[in-house]
Write a protein that holds these residues in place. Structure first.
Motif, PDB file in Angstrom:
ATOM      1  N   SER A  66       0.825  -1.219   0.000  1.00 25.29           N
ATOM      2  CA  SER A  66       0.000   0.000   0.000  1.00 25.29           C
ATOM      3  C   SER A  66       0.858   1.266   0.000  1.00 25.29           C
ATOM      4  O   SER A  66       0.362   2.359  -0.279  1.00 25.29           O
ATOM      5  CB  SER A  66      -0.954   0.015   1.196  1.00 25.29           C
ATOM      6  N   ASP A  68       3.551   1.557  -2.029  1.00 24.77           N
ATOM      7  CA  ASP A  68       4.284   1.580  -3.289  1.00 24.77           C
ATOM      8  C   ASP A  68       4.216   2.910  -4.001  1.00 24.77           C
ATOM      9  O   ASP A  68       5.194   3.334  -4.619  1.00 24.77           O
ATOM     10  CB  ASP A  68       3.794   0.474  -4.218  1.00 24.77           C
ATOM     11  N   ASP A  69       3.088   3.588  -3.965  1.00 18.64           N
ATOM     12  CA  ASP A  69       2.926   4.851  -4.688  1.00 18.64           C
ATOM     13  C   ASP A  69       2.948   6.081  -3.810  1.00 18.64           C
ATOM     14  O   ASP A  69       2.516   7.159  -4.217  1.00 18.64           O
ATOM     15  CB  ASP A  69       1.610   4.815  -5.486  1.00 18.64           C
ATOM     16  N   CYS A  70       3.466   5.945  -2.585  1.00 16.87           N
ATOM     17  CA  CYS A  70       3.425   7.081  -1.649  1.00 16.87           C
ATOM     18  C   CYS A  70       4.469   8.155  -1.968  1.00 16.87           C
ATOM     19  O   CYS A  70       4.347   9.282  -1.522  1.00 16.87           O
ATOM     20  CB  CYS A  70       3.598   6.603  -0.213  1.00 16.87           C
ATOM     21  N   GLY A  71       5.499   7.796  -2.708  1.00 17.84           N
ATOM     22  CA  GLY A  71       6.566   8.751  -2.963  1.00 17.84           C
ATOM     23  C   GLY A  71       7.386   9.033  -1.728  1.00 17.84           C
ATOM     24  O   GLY A  71       8.105  10.023  -1.651  1.00 17.84           O
ATOM     25  N   CYS A  72       7.288   8.150  -0.741  1.00 19.49           N
ATOM     26  CA  CYS A  72       7.956   8.383   0.541  1.00 19.49           C
ATOM     27  C   CYS A  72       9.052   7.352   0.820  1.00 19.49           C
ATOM     28  O   CYS A  72       9.626   7.364   1.898  1.00 19.49           O
ATOM     29  CB  CYS A  72       6.918   8.371   1.667  1.00 19.49           C
TER      30      CYS A  72
END
Length: 75
Positions: A66, A68-72
């Motif tokens: 979940s 994967d696309d956080c950019g964190c």
């Protein structure tokens, strides 16, 4: 986190702090007195997660998909 010392943090997003400072500067440049601008402090919304992939692996922590696309996530 960026150096891989700890696996994760939730800390002030300095980009957001800069954006807020720019808004205050614009108010002043548009003639508002600094004395009329209330002080501000970082809030929950001005914080962001950061996760170190290498430190998480060293600690045996699996990063959930979940995120994967956080950019964190940093290496």
């Amino acid at each position: 986190v960026a150096n891989g010392t700890v696996p994760a943090s939730f800390s002030v997003d300095y980009g957001q702090v800069g954006l807020n400072a720019g808004k205050i500067a614009a108010e002043i440049l548009n003639g508002k007195s600094p004395a009329d601008i209330p002080p501000s402090a970082p809030t929950y919304e001005t914080h962001a997660p950061m996760i170190s992939k290498s430190a998480a692996a060293a600690f045996g922590i699996e990063i959930p998909a979940s995120f994967d696309d956080c950019g964190c996530i940093v290496e």
